[in-house]
Scaffold this motif. Sequence first.
Motif, PDB file in Angstrom:
ATOM      1  N   ALA A 126       2.485  -2.344   1.893  1.00 60.44           N
ATOM      2  CA  ALA A 126       3.178  -3.483   2.486  1.00 60.44           C
ATOM      3  C   ALA A 126       4.572  -3.095   2.954  1.00 60.44           C
ATOM      4  O   ALA A 126       5.027  -3.490   4.028  1.00 60.44           O
ATOM      5  CB  ALA A 126       3.252  -4.629   1.486  1.00 60.44           C
ATOM      6  N   SER A 127       5.265  -2.304   2.156  1.00 56.50           N
ATOM      7  CA  SER A 127       6.607  -1.885   2.518  1.00 56.50           C
ATOM      8  C   SER A 127       6.583  -0.940   3.711  1.00 56.50           C
ATOM      9  O   SER A 127       7.387  -1.032   4.616  1.00 56.50           O
ATOM     10  CB  SER A 127       7.273  -1.195   1.321  1.00 56.50           C
ATOM     11  N   GLN A 130       6.110  -2.677   7.044  1.00 55.59           N
ATOM     12  CA  GLN A 130       7.282  -3.380   7.566  1.00 55.59           C
ATOM     13  C   GLN A 130       8.139  -2.476   8.427  1.00 55.59           C
ATOM     14  O   GLN A 130       8.949  -2.942   9.207  1.00 55.59           O
ATOM     15  CB  GLN A 130       8.115  -3.919   6.408  1.00 55.59           C
ATOM     16  N   THR A 263       6.133 -10.496  -5.525  1.00 55.15           N
ATOM     17  CA  THR A 263       6.421 -11.528  -4.535  1.00 55.15           C
ATOM     18  C   THR A 263       7.377 -11.008  -3.471  1.00 55.15           C
ATOM     19  O   THR A 263       7.184 -11.218  -2.273  1.00 55.15           O
ATOM     20  CB  THR A 263       7.025 -12.766  -5.213  1.00 55.15           C
ATOM     21  N   ALA A 264       8.417 -10.301  -3.910  1.00 49.46           N
ATOM     22  CA  ALA A 264       9.392  -9.763  -2.962  1.00 49.46           C
ATOM     23  C   ALA A 264       8.772  -8.712  -2.051  1.00 49.46           C
ATOM     24  O   ALA A 264       9.096  -8.628  -0.860  1.00 49.46           O
ATOM     25  CB  ALA A 264      10.575  -9.164  -3.733  1.00 49.46           C
ATOM     26  N   GLY A 267       5.311 -10.741  -0.232  1.00 50.38           N
ATOM     27  CA  GLY A 267       5.501 -11.998   0.468  1.00 50.38           C
ATOM     28  C   GLY A 267       4.589 -13.106   0.003  1.00 50.38           C
ATOM     29  O   GLY A 267       4.574 -14.188   0.564  1.00 50.38           O
ATOM     30  N   ASP A 268       3.798 -12.860  -1.027  1.00 52.47           N
ATOM     31  CA  ASP A 268       2.920 -13.886  -1.589  1.00 52.47           C
ATOM     32  C   ASP A 268       3.409 -14.230  -2.970  1.00 52.47           C
ATOM     33  O   ASP A 268       3.985 -13.399  -3.667  1.00 52.47           O
ATOM     34  CB  ASP A 268       1.462 -13.377  -1.685  1.00 52.47           C
ATOM     35  N   ASP A 269       3.131 -15.447  -3.398  1.00 57.49           N
ATOM     36  CA  ASP A 269       3.533 -15.848  -4.743  1.00 57.49           C
ATOM     37  C   ASP A 269       2.485 -15.359  -5.737  1.00 57.49           C
ATOM     38  O   ASP A 269       1.542 -16.051  -6.082  1.00 57.49           O
ATOM     39  CB  ASP A 269       3.691 -17.358  -4.842  1.00 57.49           C
TER      40      ASP A 269
END
Length: 542
Positions: A126-127, A130, A263-264, A267-269
């Motif tokens: 995910a990182s 980005q 989460t950070a 982007g999902d809780d």
Amino acid sequence: MRIPRRLVAGVAVLAVAGVGYAGYAAAADDPSYRTARASIGDLEETVDLTGTVEPAGRADLAFATSGTVAEVTVEPGEKVSAGQVLGRLDDGSLREAVQHARSTLASARAQLESDIAAQTEAVSDASTGQTQTPQSGGQSPQGQSPQGQTPQGQTPQGQSPSASPSTQPDDGDDESDDDGVDLAALAAQQQAVLTAQSAVSTSLAAAQDALAAQQAACTATPEAAVSQECTDALTAVQAAQQQVATDQQALQDALEALGDTLTAALGDDTSTAADAAVASTDQEPAIVLVAATTGSSGMSGGTVTAATLAKDQASIDQAKADLVSAQQELAMATVTAPFAGKVVAVDAAVGDSVAAGTEVFVLVSQGTTTVQVSVSSTQVQELEVGQVARATPAGADAALRGTVTQVSSVPASDSTYAVTITLRRKHLDIATGLTASVAVVTGTASDVVTVPASAVSDGRVTLLQDGVATPTPVTTGVTGATRVEITDGLAQGDEVVLADLDAALPTGDTETNNRMQFGGPGGTGGFGGTGGPPTGFQRQGQ
């Protein structure tokens, strides 16, 4: 204009106070630590118990479970040594149960490793996604690749994250990716969840043992409810419950910390997937059992959640307990000699069916002394025949060496297990029934890296380098009375912060790193104190 002398004095005092506070405030930003250095040493891990001295003139031995006798290894009149096998039952099904328990444990461990890898890869991917840059010749949506190609920053199925292409130059830092995600910190949070979950499993088992002991102590007779033994048992239950609550809070904190990181990064809780399953016993005092669950899948948006790891660790803990239980069941099919002596009777032959508790062997020995100990279900998992023990009878000046010669696999009515410690010396003049403290050695380590026990918390230490304190995950080994073995994460000479930061800084040979100083030489300040801040001021953060 003439200024009154009192006013001048007052202004001077305020000026000095202002200088003093400014110096203190500046120093307060640089914290004070109590520290120690990792050093090489030897450790001995023990389980401390209390037992009763008994002469071992005779022992009537029986199988702890029912079955068919498969082997009798001794005859009447034969001399045997402590721990020698006297007979066995047919244990084929019991061995199968042990193998099944081992297989279940291996599967649980593999599931945890898979989930940790998936969670780490999701954060890393995910990182990396980005920081992708559009490619010439067409742009595809983020996370997709044109013509079935693997997108930049993504890991093709079957490959590890390290095999995926990088969109940024390699700076040689394997601990974090290009977008600043600290994978080492993520691993530390994952380990904190696992450690906290194991602590909960352990404290729950201890609390259940304490409750069983309390019920036995307080309900045996009408008079038992007001006995000192019952009072002590109730106190032990309350202490065990408090430990459960403490460990559960630590688990909740660890889950929330890892959930926030996920989460950070994603982007999902993913931090809200843990639900509390609360159950309590029907008898008072109640024990609240809390287990972290993850719903039907344990996933949030396809991501392994913090609670998933807790669930995996709980499965491992349960599988370990089941394996111990299966091994204990297998051990019940074997009778061993609790001490050296002569077999005077054998009341079964191969092929005979025997019931649990039916006496089969009679062993006698003159001059042998034992210490009979009752242990909890948690403690019995750490004990085995052959371990070295030291027993100190009440009033004795020195400990007597002994050996664990028998560990019962059958719990008594109070859910404890009987353990026999046989002392090496013969013909000891010790009164029967005398209380003795016993230390059983369950682990040793030589020439290993060690740190004070107070420096280790939740699988981490705080490493102090160049004045910077950094939480660092470590792997621990043998735990001694005051120090802990570090098998991975620290090297000899590394400086670690001790837990009690509020205690007075030690003097003498204890190493410290104290950057708070006030006043002139000797640390005496200008306020009649001994180097502290002016009255009314507090250290920053207090």
